[in-house]
Design a protein around this motif. Structure first.
Motif, PDB file in Angstrom:
ATOM      1  N   GLY A 195       0.820  -1.207   0.000  1.00 50.37           N
ATOM      2  CA  GLY A 195       0.000   0.000   0.000  1.00 50.37           C
ATOM      3  C   GLY A 195       0.851   1.254   0.000  1.00 50.37           C
ATOM      4  N   VAL A 196       0.201   2.402  -0.191  1.00 44.42           N
ATOM      5  CA  VAL A 196       0.879   3.694  -0.131  1.00 44.42           C
ATOM      6  C   VAL A 196       0.330   4.559   1.011  1.00 44.42           C
ATOM      7  CG1 VAL A 196       1.577   3.747  -2.557  1.00 44.42           C
ATOM      8  CG2 VAL A 196      -0.652   4.708  -1.887  1.00 44.42           C
ATOM      9  N   GLY A 197      -0.671   4.036   1.709  1.00 50.03           N
ATOM     10  CA  GLY A 197      -1.237   4.727   2.859  1.00 50.03           C
ATOM     11  C   GLY A 197      -1.980   3.729   3.723  1.00 50.03           C
ATOM     12  N   LEU A 198      -2.037   4.033   5.033  1.00 48.21           N
ATOM     13  CA  LEU A 198      -2.760   3.164   5.952  1.00 48.21           C
ATOM     14  C   LEU A 198      -3.200   3.993   7.146  1.00 48.21           C
ATOM     15  CD1 LEU A 198      -3.498   0.093   6.501  1.00 48.21           C
ATOM     16  CD2 LEU A 198      -1.505   0.096   8.014  1.00 48.21           C
ATOM     17  N   ALA A 199      -4.474   3.897   7.474  1.00 46.72           N
ATOM     18  CA  ALA A 199      -5.034   4.607   8.625  1.00 46.72           C
ATOM     19  C   ALA A 199      -5.283   3.615   9.756  1.00 46.72           C
ATOM     20  CB  ALA A 199      -6.344   5.294   8.229  1.00 46.72           C
ATOM     21  N   ALA A 200      -5.191   4.101  10.999  1.00 48.11           N
ATOM     22  CA  ALA A 200      -5.354   3.234  12.169  1.00 48.11           C
ATOM     23  C   ALA A 200      -6.661   2.429  12.157  1.00 48.11           C
ATOM     24  CB  ALA A 200      -5.221   4.041  13.451  1.00 48.11           C
ATOM     25  N   PRO A 201      -7.798   2.993  11.714  1.00 42.44           N
ATOM     26  CA  PRO A 201      -9.010   2.154  11.677  1.00 42.44           C
ATOM     27  C   PRO A 201      -8.840   0.900  10.805  1.00 42.44           C
ATOM     28  CG  PRO A 201      -9.620   4.459  11.548  1.00 42.44           C
ATOM     29  CD  PRO A 201      -8.118   4.397  11.423  1.00 42.44           C
ATOM     30  N   GLN A 202      -7.958   0.958   9.823  1.00 37.63           N
ATOM     31  CA  GLN A 202      -7.739  -0.191   8.949  1.00 37.63           C
ATOM     32  C   GLN A 202      -7.019  -1.343   9.649  1.00 37.63           C
ATOM     33  OE1 GLN A 202      -6.168   2.441   5.587  1.00 37.63           O
ATOM     34  NE2 GLN A 202      -7.110   0.706   4.520  1.00 37.63           N
ATOM     35  N   ILE A 203      -6.454  -1.070  10.827  1.00 35.39           N
ATOM     36  CA  ILE A 203      -5.866  -2.151  11.620  1.00 35.39           C
ATOM     37  C   ILE A 203      -6.669  -2.348  12.908  1.00 35.39           C
ATOM     38  CG2 ILE A 203      -3.556  -2.030  10.613  1.00 35.39           C
ATOM     39  CD1 ILE A 203      -2.708  -0.452  13.190  1.00 35.39           C
ATOM     40  N   GLY A 204      -7.908  -1.855  12.886  1.00 30.74           N
ATOM     41  CA  GLY A 204      -8.815  -2.075  14.000  1.00 30.74           C
ATOM     42  C   GLY A 204      -8.677  -1.114  15.153  1.00 30.74           C
ATOM     43  N   LYS A 205      -7.924  -0.032  14.968  1.00 24.93           N
ATOM     44  CA  LYS A 205      -7.721   0.951  16.034  1.00 24.93           C
ATOM     45  C   LYS A 205      -8.410   2.260  15.647  1.00 24.93           C
ATOM     46  CE  LYS A 205      -3.358  -1.070  17.508  1.00 24.93           C
ATOM     47  NZ  LYS A 205      -3.866  -1.631  18.732  1.00 24.93           N
ATOM     48  N   SER A 206      -9.398   2.640  16.421  1.00 25.84           N
ATOM     49  CA  SER A 206     -10.154   3.861  16.128  1.00 25.84           C
ATOM     50  C   SER A 206      -9.398   5.081  16.648  1.00 25.84           C
ATOM     51  CB  SER A 206     -11.553   3.775  16.744  1.00 25.84           C
ATOM     52  OG  SER A 206     -12.311   4.893  16.334  1.00 25.84           O
ATOM     53  N   LEU A 207      -8.298   5.405  15.966  1.00 24.71           N
ATOM     54  CA  LEU A 207      -7.417   6.510  16.356  1.00 24.71           C
ATOM     55  C   LEU A 207      -7.151   7.408  15.159  1.00 24.71           C
ATOM     56  CD1 LEU A 207      -4.804   4.442  18.394  1.00 24.71           C
ATOM     57  CD2 LEU A 207      -6.537   5.998  19.339  1.00 24.71           C
ATOM     58  N   ARG A 208      -6.978   8.707  15.421  1.00 25.08           N
ATOM     59  CA  ARG A 208      -6.722   9.685  14.365  1.00 25.08           C
ATOM     60  C   ARG A 208      -5.231   9.709  14.010  1.00 25.08           C
ATOM     61  NH1 ARG A 208     -10.955  12.605  12.971  1.00 25.08           N
ATOM     62  NH2 ARG A 208      -9.709  14.267  12.044  1.00 25.08           N
ATOM     63  N   ILE A 209      -4.805   8.669  13.342  1.00 18.94           N
ATOM     64  CA  ILE A 209      -3.422   8.573  12.875  1.00 18.94           C
ATOM     65  C   ILE A 209      -3.412   7.799  11.565  1.00 18.94           C
ATOM     66  CG2 ILE A 209      -3.043   6.585  14.389  1.00 18.94           C
ATOM     67  CD1 ILE A 209      -0.048   7.254  14.412  1.00 18.94           C
ATOM     68  N   PHE A 210      -2.597   8.284  10.621  1.00 14.83           N
ATOM     69  CA  PHE A 210      -2.359   7.524   9.396  1.00 14.83           C
ATOM     70  C   PHE A 210      -0.946   7.762   8.913  1.00 14.83           C
ATOM     71  CE2 PHE A 210      -4.640  11.375   7.905  1.00 14.83           C
ATOM     72  CZ  PHE A 210      -3.757  11.874   6.944  1.00 14.83           C
ATOM     73  N   VAL A 211      -0.476   6.850   8.088  1.00 17.81           N
ATOM     74  CA  VAL A 211       0.864   6.941   7.500  1.00 17.81           C
ATOM     75  C   VAL A 211       0.716   6.908   5.985  1.00 17.81           C
ATOM     76  CG1 VAL A 211       1.966   5.857   9.496  1.00 17.81           C
ATOM     77  CG2 VAL A 211       1.281   4.416   7.563  1.00 17.81           C
ATOM     78  N   ILE A 212       1.623   7.589   5.301  1.00 19.85           N
ATOM     79  CA  ILE A 212       1.652   7.507   3.838  1.00 19.85           C
ATOM     80  C   ILE A 212       3.098   7.435   3.356  1.00 19.85           C
ATOM     81  CG2 ILE A 212      -0.443   8.941   3.714  1.00 19.85           C
ATOM     82  CD1 ILE A 212       1.357  10.998   2.131  1.00 19.85           C
ATOM     83  N   ASP A 213       3.272   6.825   2.211  1.00 26.86           N
ATOM     84  CA  ASP A 213       4.545   6.853   1.491  1.00 26.86           C
ATOM     85  C   ASP A 213       4.189   6.897   0.008  1.00 26.86           C
ATOM     86  OD1 ASP A 213       7.000   6.579   0.291  1.00 26.86           O
ATOM     87  OD2 ASP A 213       7.647   4.887   1.532  1.00 26.86           O
TER      88      ASP A 213
END
Length: 189
Positions: free
Chosen positions: A43-61
């Motif tokens: 992937g080129v981006g991933l948000a915390a809800p996508q790993i089951g964590k309801s947190l306002r954090i995401f990563v991108i590359d």
């Protein structure tokens, strides 16, 4: 640590995420784990809800996509982000999502954004992004707001993907990375 990616149909993907408290969460470790999970899933981006964590954090590359366009990509951690401005005429681009494997659709997004956020160390930033990095950030920002890219698709295109989405929510999907099925789904072999 590589997390399984939560699939379409899980309620965590449809609710706005909670503010990250740096005193209660090891943000550096979580962001490292998120990058590792994202890279393992190509992937080129991933948000915390996508790993089951309801947190306002995401990563991108955005490096893999930007290199194709001759631009330098960016690799960032966005904690407690807020989009403060969008600029320009929306442009269409075919998007996909690790939580919705096998489905892609054109989504209209503005070409330029200004975003305020904290990095993994808690340092505050205001940054203007354009092109592909802006699009990826908007896609991931949607995740922490409980919005999926398929929510932007309307009309006939949305109706055509309805069956595929239903199959994903039932666990009838293939992915070349670890996934977590929605709570009610049972995986068929």
């Amino acid at each position: 640590m590589i997390y399984p990616v939560v699939l379409y149909g899980d309620p965590v993907l449809k609710k706005p995420a909670e503010t990250v408290d740096f005193e209660q969460i090891d943000v550096k470790q979580l962001s490292e784990d998120m990058f590792e999970t994202m890279y393992q899933a190509s992937g080129v981006g991933l948000a915390a809800p996508q790993i089951g964590k309801s947190l306002r954090i995401f990563v991108i590359d955005s490096t893999p996509l930007d290199e194709d366009e001759g631009n330098e990509g960016i690799r960032r951690v966005f904690v407690n982000p807020e989009i403060v401005e969008t600029e320009g005429d929306n442009w269409a681009f075919e998007e996909g999502c690790l939580s919705i494997p096998g489905i892609r659709a054109e989504v209209q997004r503005p070409p330029k954004i200004t975003i305020e956020y904290q990095d993994e160390n808690g340092k505050e930033h205001t940054e203007t992004l354009k092109g592909m990095p802006a699009r990826i950030v908007l896609h991931e920002y949607d995740h922490i707001e409980g919005v999926l890219f398929v929510d932007h698709v309307k009309g006939l295109k949305k109706r055509l993907m309805k069956g595929k989405l239903a199959n994903i929510s039932k666990g009838q999907v293939e992915a070349n990375y670890r996934v977590k099925l929605p709570a009610k789904a049972t995986r068929r072999a």
